[in-house]
Design a protein around this motif. Sequence first.
Motif, PDB file in Angstrom:
ATOM      1  N   ASN A 131       0.846  -1.197   0.000  1.00 47.10           N
ATOM      2  CA  ASN A 131       0.000   0.000   0.000  1.00 47.10           C
ATOM      3  C   ASN A 131       0.882   1.247   0.000  1.00 47.10           C
ATOM      4  O   ASN A 131       2.110   1.156  -0.103  1.00 47.10           O
ATOM      5  CB  ASN A 131      -0.988  -0.028   1.175  1.00 47.10           C
ATOM      6  CG  ASN A 131      -0.280  -0.049   2.529  1.00 47.10           C
ATOM      7  OD1 ASN A 131       0.891   0.325   2.633  1.00 47.10           O
ATOM      8  ND2 ASN A 131      -0.978  -0.482   3.558  1.00 47.10           N
ATOM      9  N   ASN A 155       1.634   3.357   2.358  1.00 45.18           N
ATOM     10  CA  ASN A 155       2.584   3.441   3.468  1.00 45.18           C
ATOM     11  C   ASN A 155       3.810   2.552   3.205  1.00 45.18           C
ATOM     12  O   ASN A 155       4.935   2.938   3.528  1.00 45.18           O
ATOM     13  CB  ASN A 155       1.905   3.046   4.786  1.00 45.18           C
ATOM     14  CG  ASN A 155       0.912   4.103   5.236  1.00 45.18           C
ATOM     15  OD1 ASN A 155       0.977   5.259   4.801  1.00 45.18           O
ATOM     16  ND2 ASN A 155      -0.033   3.713   6.085  1.00 45.18           N
ATOM     17  N   THR A 191       4.259   6.863   7.716  1.00 49.07           N
ATOM     18  CA  THR A 191       3.547   7.408   6.549  1.00 49.07           C
ATOM     19  C   THR A 191       4.229   8.712   6.150  1.00 49.07           C
ATOM     20  O   THR A 191       5.292   9.034   6.679  1.00 49.07           O
ATOM     21  CB  THR A 191       2.035   7.574   6.846  1.00 49.07           C
ATOM     22  OG1 THR A 191       1.354   7.887   5.640  1.00 49.07           O
ATOM     23  CG2 THR A 191       1.788   8.627   7.912  1.00 49.07           C
ATOM     24  N   GLU A 211      -3.603   3.354   3.341  1.00 48.08           N
ATOM     25  CA  GLU A 211      -4.038   1.959   3.200  1.00 48.08           C
ATOM     26  C   GLU A 211      -4.346   1.586   1.748  1.00 48.08           C
ATOM     27  O   GLU A 211      -4.641   0.424   1.453  1.00 48.08           O
ATOM     28  CB  GLU A 211      -5.310   1.719   4.040  1.00 48.08           C
ATOM     29  CG  GLU A 211      -5.226   2.177   5.487  1.00 48.08           C
ATOM     30  CD  GLU A 211      -4.112   1.460   6.237  1.00 48.08           C
ATOM     31  OE1 GLU A 211      -3.943   0.258   6.017  1.00 48.08           O
ATOM     32  OE2 GLU A 211      -3.410   2.136   7.035  1.00 48.08           O
ATOM     33  N   TYR A 212      -4.338   2.564   0.870  1.00 51.48           N
ATOM     34  CA  TYR A 212      -4.667   2.267  -0.534  1.00 51.48           C
ATOM     35  C   TYR A 212      -3.700   1.229  -1.091  1.00 51.48           C
ATOM     36  O   TYR A 212      -2.477   1.396  -1.003  1.00 51.48           O
ATOM     37  CB  TYR A 212      -4.600   3.552  -1.364  1.00 51.48           C
ATOM     38  CG  TYR A 212      -4.708   3.309  -2.863  1.00 51.48           C
ATOM     39  CD1 TYR A 212      -5.953   3.182  -3.475  1.00 51.48           C
ATOM     40  CD2 TYR A 212      -3.561   3.191  -3.652  1.00 51.48           C
ATOM     41  CE1 TYR A 212      -6.049   2.946  -4.847  1.00 51.48           C
ATOM     42  CE2 TYR A 212      -3.643   2.962  -5.021  1.00 51.48           C
ATOM     43  CZ  TYR A 212      -4.898   2.839  -5.610  1.00 51.48           C
ATOM     44  OH  TYR A 212      -4.984   2.602  -6.954  1.00 51.48           O
ATOM     45  N   GLU A 213      -4.239   0.167  -1.682  1.00 50.12           N
ATOM     46  CA  GLU A 213      -3.392  -0.893  -2.231  1.00 50.12           C
ATOM     47  C   GLU A 213      -3.032  -0.598  -3.681  1.00 50.12           C
ATOM     48  O   GLU A 213      -3.899  -0.357  -4.518  1.00 50.12           O
ATOM     49  CB  GLU A 213      -4.101  -2.242  -2.098  1.00 50.12           C
ATOM     50  CG  GLU A 213      -4.246  -2.630  -0.624  1.00 50.12           C
ATOM     51  CD  GLU A 213      -4.886  -3.995  -0.424  1.00 50.12           C
ATOM     52  OE1 GLU A 213      -5.370  -4.586  -1.403  1.00 50.12           O
ATOM     53  OE2 GLU A 213      -4.899  -4.455   0.741  1.00 50.12           O
TER      54      GLU A 213
END
Lengths: 106, 106, 318, 318
Positions: free
Chosen positions: B41, B43, B67, B88-90
């Motif tokens: 993701n 991060n 982050t 959290e975006y993958e």
Amino acid sequence: MATDSIAINVELAGGLEILFNNERKLNVELPATTANGSPPNINYLVGHLCDHHMKDSRRELFELQGTVRPGILVLINDADWELEGEGEYELKPKDQILFVSTLHGG
Amino acid sequence: MATDSIAINVELAGGLEILFNNERKLNVELPATTANGSPPNINYLVGHLCDHHMKDSRRELFELQGTVRPGILVLINDADWELEGEGEYELKPKDQILFVSTLHGG
Amino acid sequence: DETKPVKLDLDEFRRYGRQMIMTEVGLDGQLQLKRSKVLLIGAGGLGCPAAAYLAGAGIGTIGIIDHDIVEPSNLHRQIMHTVDRVGQPKVISIIESLKQINPYPKYIAHNYPLSPENAIETLEKYDLVLDCTDSPQTRYMISDACVLLGKPLVSASALRSDGQLVVLNDPPGEGPCYRCVFPRPPPAESVLSCGEGGVLGPVVGAMGVLMSTEALKVLLARADRKKRRKPAHLPATADEIKDADSKEEGTVEPRKFYMTIYAAFSDTPFKTIRMFGKRKTCQACSPVATITKESMKNGSLDYIAFCGGQASGRYPPL
Amino acid sequence: DETKPVKLDLDEFRRYGRQMIMTEVGLDGQLQLKRSKVLLIGAGGLGCPAAAYLAGAGIGTIGIIDHDIVEPSNLHRQIMHTVDRVGQPKVISIIESLKQINPYPKYIAHNYPLSPENAIETLEKYDLVLDCTDSPQTRYMISDACVLLGKPLVSASALRSDGQLVVLNDPPGEGPCYRCVFPRPPPAESVLSCGEGGVLGPVVGAMGVLMSTEALKVLLARADRKKRRKPAHLPATADEIKDADSKEEGTVEPRKFYMTIYAAFSDTPFKTIRMFGKRKTCQACSPVATITKESMKNGSLDYIAFCGGQASGRYPPL
Ligand SMILES: [Zn+2]
Ligand SMILES: [Zn+2]
């Protein structure tokens, strides 16, 4: 019949939007195959825009001899159409086609 | 093993490129799954950039608490990361990730 | 005179300090700017802001060619002209304002219309040209002259709420020229001037300012080339790839050419579009080019007729 | 006084003709500009070009607040100041230049530093604010004041070769504020001013010019709203959707908010990025906001401390 059409995004700039009732962005639906059996190409799109979207009678300010008139740049997904096959380029769903009239003022 | 990694495009702006040896555009390869079994993701990308691409020792000018630090905008395909799930975006192949430091000069 | 020694005095260090501390400028870059000679063609909506920022940046020699006089309808967008100077030649008026911003550059006024006959001799003394004019025929003429002389050309235009910007013939011989980008002129009836179509002041203003940035980029890249280092902001040219030590890993991509387009009233106003590049059949810049300095000087190239206007021996029509 | 009658004399028609013939302006738009009062905060690299084009466009009242004096190191980018006026207050110097471009607007000089204590009373007389300042703490303060007063805010910044531009609190109550976009300030050690980091003149110049375009768009949309027509360049607001006859086919999308970012040395220099929008927990503009005119005026909001600097009762530190 949704699979029988493709949706593309058309953008108009450099004053061409005036020919289209000041709309700068058009969602355009084209048949997935045209009369000659092949997918619609840019030249087909030009005619389609003149027939179905243009609000100005001066068709010659956009189309000439089956394609766009001189002095209009055509961008296929932000690249000059000459990099992609010009008027013969076959449109794919979600393609971004930008027509820009060249400007000369200063 | 090409299927075990994903390639994304990273762009740096607003002065962040200075931390990366003045490179504004990076082609980044990430493992398709990370240690915890999920896809990488944002991060994860931030840590990866610090570990493998940053040429400046001042890691805190880019990363804080796992982050990006405050004052950096993160754009996922030209939209604010908060529209997409933030850190959290993958990541998906070909994603365009832009990090911009906010500016205050005038 | 690329090697002519130039230096900066204390006041110039103070004046240019804020840009000299940038890695892309530095002392070398500042000296390169001082050594450079830039010609602005047009002292109107594009030329005013472009000239202001080039003067501010410390270009050594700034030439301006225009044969118009200042009119009240210019003032909303031509910000280097003033109410007091209505009726004066634009080149005189603009240089007056530029001197107040920066007295250091040498300013050269060309108070006559550019024509095919005088284009070569007017342009040849300069290193870089900015096309700040307003008609297709002058744009083709200026591009042809720049190709013939090997000068890079920064070209922009604006009308109503739209603008366009492109750097041509850069580096000379490698980048496309105006004819490569627009091989056929638009039909005359589709061409509007700012007087006819109108223009929002800051739209043409923005394009003019962006022209000056592109001009600085072209000139600063020369300072980098002289030091045989890769310009911070450019991919390598073919020659540089040959010259360079092969220490750097990775491959060098061929240079791509872009145009910036602006539509002020769109919610996504700027786009960068990728251009086709140099055209193998270009009449001006290809191996099969037919345009020569002689055909230009002797008036056998009729730009007015080419652009669909009434045939005429000279530009502009008198 | 939105309804106060204003009219144009013959010289104004001549002067503004080139923009009045645009459909987005017209006579209604020009009168709206004349009726408008715009405040520029900062008469530096952003404020100079922004003010020049707003003056040129015929804004009726232009206020400028700044407490600096003109210095030689300003001149490479602050194009409304001159060599002769080094040492003078910037607000005096800039108004001198603006009057030479256009004597019609009423110019108001605020020659003092903006502070939380005086922000409300300084801003409340204006319709629209341009943030042309250079520090995070003033940017938060100005945004808070604009939210409290219901004023749209055009905000831009520049450093080295980068620039950013965003329109905030527009329309008031609907668009995000500066805190919505940047809820947490950057660490103080990551913040550079133009003095420290340097700046290329035309980079900050371009952002200033683009600010004036956005300001004109905000003001012209008001003329359209008065006539209850959809602004040519904007999707409908929530209220307008309610008001509008449902004659038009299709659905109306909710408005999206964008920021323009510029990286002058990139080969694709401009990007338009889509912002998150209004934040439900915003301390300034949400239903749970805690910031009030009183907390601002009585100095209990310490912007310096918020931005990680030394705590201080007032801004700027004396
Ligand atoms: Zn060519
Ligand atoms: Zn807010």
